[in-house]
Design a protein around this motif. Structure first.
Motif, PDB file in Angstrom:
ATOM      1  N   GLU A   1     -48.916  10.446   7.244  1.00  0.00           N
ATOM      2  CA  GLU A   1     -48.842   8.956   7.292  1.00  0.00           C
ATOM      3  C   GLU A   1     -49.376   8.380   5.823  1.00  0.00           C
ATOM      4  O   GLU A   1     -48.697   7.740   5.230  1.00  0.00           O
ATOM      5  CB  GLU A   1     -49.280   8.078   8.454  1.00  0.00           C
ATOM      6  CG  GLU A   1     -48.643   6.661   8.353  1.00  0.00           C
ATOM      7  CD  GLU A   1     -49.245   5.812   9.610  1.00  0.00           C
ATOM      8  OE1 GLU A   1     -49.265   4.666   9.650  1.00  0.00           O
ATOM      9  OE2 GLU A   1     -49.633   6.569  10.487  1.00  0.00           O
ATOM     10  N   GLY A   2     -50.583   8.648   5.723  1.00  0.00           N
ATOM     11  CA  GLY A   2     -51.199   8.130   4.408  1.00  0.00           C
ATOM     12  C   GLY A   2     -50.641   8.572   3.301  1.00  0.00           C
ATOM     13  O   GLY A   2     -50.468   7.861   2.320  1.00  0.00           O
ATOM     14  N   GLU A   3     -49.986   9.851   3.151  1.00  0.00           N
ATOM     15  CA  GLU A   3     -49.468  10.542   1.962  1.00  0.00           C
ATOM     16  C   GLU A   3     -48.197   9.658   1.859  1.00  0.00           C
ATOM     17  O   GLU A   3     -47.742   9.372   0.831  1.00  0.00           O
ATOM     18  CB  GLU A   3     -49.147  11.936   2.443  1.00  0.00           C
ATOM     19  CG  GLU A   3     -48.691  12.659   0.905  1.00  0.00           C
ATOM     20  CD  GLU A   3     -48.364  14.007   1.119  1.00  0.00           C
ATOM     21  OE1 GLU A   3     -48.041  14.901   0.212  1.00  0.00           O
ATOM     22  OE2 GLU A   3     -48.736  14.404   2.449  1.00  0.00           O
ATOM     23  N   ILE A   4     -47.475   9.181   2.907  1.00  0.00           N
ATOM     24  CA  ILE A   4     -46.073   8.519   2.902  1.00  0.00           C
ATOM     25  C   ILE A   4     -46.365   7.034   2.341  1.00  0.00           C
ATOM     26  O   ILE A   4     -45.717   6.742   1.324  1.00  0.00           O
ATOM     27  CB  ILE A   4     -45.309   8.520   4.151  1.00  0.00           C
ATOM     28  CG1 ILE A   4     -44.873   9.837   4.373  1.00  0.00           C
ATOM     29  CG2 ILE A   4     -44.267   7.630   4.061  1.00  0.00           C
ATOM     30  CD1 ILE A   4     -44.278  10.232   5.783  1.00  0.00           C
ATOM     31  N   ARG A   5     -47.486   6.614   2.814  1.00  0.00           N
ATOM     32  CA  ARG A   5     -47.816   5.262   2.499  1.00  0.00           C
ATOM     33  C   ARG A   5     -48.292   4.857   1.153  1.00  0.00           C
ATOM     34  O   ARG A   5     -47.745   4.300   0.190  1.00  0.00           O
ATOM     35  CB  ARG A   5     -48.972   4.764   3.354  1.00  0.00           C
ATOM     36  CG  ARG A   5     -48.863   4.182   4.863  1.00  0.00           C
ATOM     37  CD  ARG A   5     -49.988   3.645   5.431  1.00  0.00           C
ATOM     38  NE  ARG A   5     -49.643   3.129   6.745  1.00  0.00           N
ATOM     39  CZ  ARG A   5     -49.415   2.057   6.982  1.00  0.00           C
ATOM     40  NH1 ARG A   5     -49.147   1.332   5.879  1.00  0.00           N
ATOM     41  NH2 ARG A   5     -49.059   1.576   8.246  1.00  0.00           N
ATOM     42  N   GLY A   6     -48.992   6.158   0.455  1.00  0.00           N
ATOM     43  CA  GLY A   6     -49.182   6.034  -0.953  1.00  0.00           C
ATOM     44  C   GLY A   6     -48.118   6.162  -1.707  1.00  0.00           C
ATOM     45  O   GLY A   6     -48.110   5.655  -2.888  1.00  0.00           O
TER      46      GLY A   6
END
Length: 656
Positions: free
Chosen positions: A514-519
């Motif tokens: 999720e963090g990677e997608i958000r970034g």
């Protein structure tokens, strides 16, 4: 005493019983509600929400947990249905707070002035205590970030949710014409209801004007008035004008007589635009009118609207289009409308100067506060405090800068040849050959713009190169390790409306955290709460960014972009150009956006519709000038200018 107490107690109980007897049905409903309470969804703690979100991304969420996280399923409502609901219900409560004029309306004035109105849509505050001020005869460009409320404002104006005088004739071009058996030219002609009514009255009076009766004499007098009105609105040249407008929008003589049901949605949108231009209302509103046009039609529309005599409010992402047409810019920012005289380039300079001035005021205010803190004298301290309070209202609160960036990762090296087209031809049938003897090459350094009139085969050529269509002759060679990605303007309509940007990407790339997608979404201008909003609530530009972000995750060697700017705002178009210029792969672009082509592309492939693809020898500016040279001089001539038409056309070239 004990006897009286005993007597009173049963009476009280009876009274309660009587109440219960009277309200049996109500109590039973309350009991049912009490029974149902344990089954209602309990609110989640922050920790539980985080855990359920992780399970959702991992695809391990049960149905019960999904309901606890997202709530019970609601009927899926598309953006189109939401807009239809807006038009039908007329959402009068959405617009509030405007000042009503006590004086009688001036029936001779066609200026529009609505003071201090507020507007909200779907619970979101879009405008707060701002003014709408439009002077008759001026051409306004309405600009602002994607999702700020530009289209919503136009719809509320058209539905007269704002107090605009009834005598002002307004027209908002939003939807394509309905397909039926009517010819395209007739569909344009019937748009002018006043002309049709006058012609019908003329025909009726002509049947009774002969004779010596009083009725015949009155009919003759009325006919004189009718003829004057018909002359004023150029009724007898109507068919020629309608035909000229359709020609400018690239309709052939054969297409003008075709039934509207035989046209695609894009061509029916052109008919809707032609109807609006032919009707010539007091106040015309256009929302991205170039989206369905090719470059030839865009240049014609620029010249036509430049001579527009009445009020025009235009939403467009095309900077050159705004520069060429607009006399004023209306900037929607921080829920307010700001007005600037001049074209878009003038606005940019003025807004930059305004922000610089505000920064100086803020800096001076901070300096005054620091001096006040250091002052020990109570009287001086009080005077400085009063000075700060006086200037407080003059300083605009620091706002979050709206910025967008597009990042396309490097695809890495790839051996040649990348894509080779050798003596290729294609036709849907033997009688309908679109291309023959094509000799073209694409590599990682390619920056190609495919241009030409609509219907000539630009999209078909792209599909051939991608392998979605097979050549009927010759061959197309592609590197085995080649990764391709294609953006099509219609992909936006194929998104799952109930997904969020994060869940959409996670479905396609479940290995991404999720963090990677958000970034990653943040690099495409989708940050914060936007990432968690359902796609059906996003603007067209935000949806386009979701698609572009998804495509870039493929890390393609060659990007194929078919009208990528259709829903983007001006800042996003500039950011897209910056991102493409930094991209280390090849680019093949179909676009009507002149600025994007001139900034990104180094090579032009012209598809004129003669079964060939011509590699243009020159720059995009040279090609655009060639199109202008082929157009009728009368299009570029000013009605009020006495200069020769050719000289006027030369001035237009210099302006462009």
């Amino acid at each position: 005493k004990t006897k009286t107490n005993k007597k009173k107690l049963p009476q009280k109980k009876k009274k309660k019983k009587k109440k219960k007897g009277v309200e049996d049905s109500e109590d039973s409903e309350e009991k049912e509600e009490e029974v149902e309470k344990p089954n209602t969804i309990q609110p989640l703690s922050k920790k539980e929400k985080r855990l359920l979100k992780k399970k959702k991304l991992a695809g391990e969420l049960t149905e019960e947990e999904r309901i606890r996280l997202e709530g019970p399923d609601k009927p899926v409502v598309t953006q189109e249905e939401m807009l239809e609901k807006l038009n039908k219900e007329q959402e009068r409560n959405a617009v509030t707070g405007f000042k009503e004029k006590k004086a009688a309306a001036d029936l001779t004035s066609r200026d529009i002035k609505v003071e201090q109105f507020s507007l909200n849509y779907e619970g979101k505050q879009l405008f707060v205590d701002t003014d709408l001020k439009l002077v008759f005869g001026r051409k306004y460009g309405l600009i602002g970030p994607n999702g700020s409320g530009k289209t919503t404002l136009l719809r509320h104006i058209q539905n007269r949710h704002l107090p605009i005088p009834e005598h002002i004739q307004m027209l908002y071009v939003e939807q394509e014409v309905e397909g039926d058996d009517m010819k395209a030219i007739d569909s344009v002609l019937i748009a002018d209801k006043e002309r049709l009514d006058l012609l019908a009255e003329e025909a009726r009076l002509n049947t009774i004007k002969d004779g010596d009766t009083e009725e015949a004499l009155l009919a003759s007098d009325k006919l004189v008035e009718i003829y004057k009105k018909l002359k004023q609105i150029n009724a007898y040249t109507a068919e020629a004008r309608a035909s000229a407008i359709l020609s400018g929008l690239q309709f052939t003589e054969e297409m003008k007589t075709k039934a509207t049901k035989e046209f695609s949605g894009g061509w029916r949108m052109r008919i809707a635009l032609a109807r609006a231009l032919f009707k010539n209302p007091d106040f015309l509103m256009l929302d991205e009118p170039t989206n369905h046009l090719d470059l030839n039609a865009v240049i014609w529309l620029e010249a036509y609207l430049r001579k527009w005599k009445k009020t025009l409010l235009l939403v467009s992402h095309d900077r050159d289009f705004l520069n060429y047409i607009c006399s004023d810019i209306v900037y929607l920012n921080s829920q307010k409308l700001f007005y600037f005289r001049g074209d878009y380039d003038s606005f940019e300079r003025s807004w930059l100067q305004k922000k610089t001035t505000e920064k100086k005021k803020t800096k001076q205010r901070q300096k005054d506060i620091q001096q006040m803190r250091e002052t020990k004298n109570a009287k001086v301290k009080k005077d400085r405090l009063n000075k700060i309070n006086k200037t407080e209202n003059q300083v605009v609160k620091k706002e979050k800068e709206y910025s967008v960036k597009f990042h396309f990762p490097s695809p890495g090296p790839l051996g040649i040849p990348i894509i080779q087209i050798r003596d290729a031809g294609f036709g849907y049938t033997k009688d309908k050959i679109l291309f023959k003897n094509l000799e073209l090459n694409i590599d990682l350094d390619s920056r190609v713009a495919i241009v030409g009139p609509n219907g000539a085969g630009k999209s078909t050529l792209v599909n051939l190169i991608l392998g979605e269509l097979e050549p009927t002759s010759g061959e197309i060679l592609r590197n085995r390790k080649l990764r391709l990605a294609k953006f099509n303007q219609h992909f936006v309509d194929q998104l799952e409306m109930t997904d969020t940007p994060i869940s959409h990407i996670h479905k396609l790339y479940p290995e991404k955290k999720e963090g990677e997608i958000r970034g990653f979404l943040g690099r495409f201008g989708l940050s914060g709460i936007t990432q968690m909003q359902k796609i059906k609530l996003l603007s067209g530009g935000q949806k386009s960014r979701v698609i572009l972000a998804t495509l870039s995750l493929k890390e393609p060697h060659i990007l194929f972009l078919d009208e990528p700017t259709n829903h983007l705002d001006i800042q996003s178009v500039d950011a897209l150009a910056d991102g493409l210029n930094k991209f280390e792969g090849g680019i093949v672009l179909i676009s009507h956006d002149q600025r994007l082509i001139s900034r990104v592309c180094k090579e032009l492939w012209v598809v004129p519709g003669n079964k060939r693809v011509k590699i243009f020898d020159g720059t995009f500016e040279d090609y655009r000038q060639e199109l202008i040279d082929q157009m009728d001089d009368a299009i570029f001539a000013s009605d009020e200018d006495e200069e020769p038409q050719q000289q006027q056309k030369q001035q237009t070239r210099k302006k462009r």
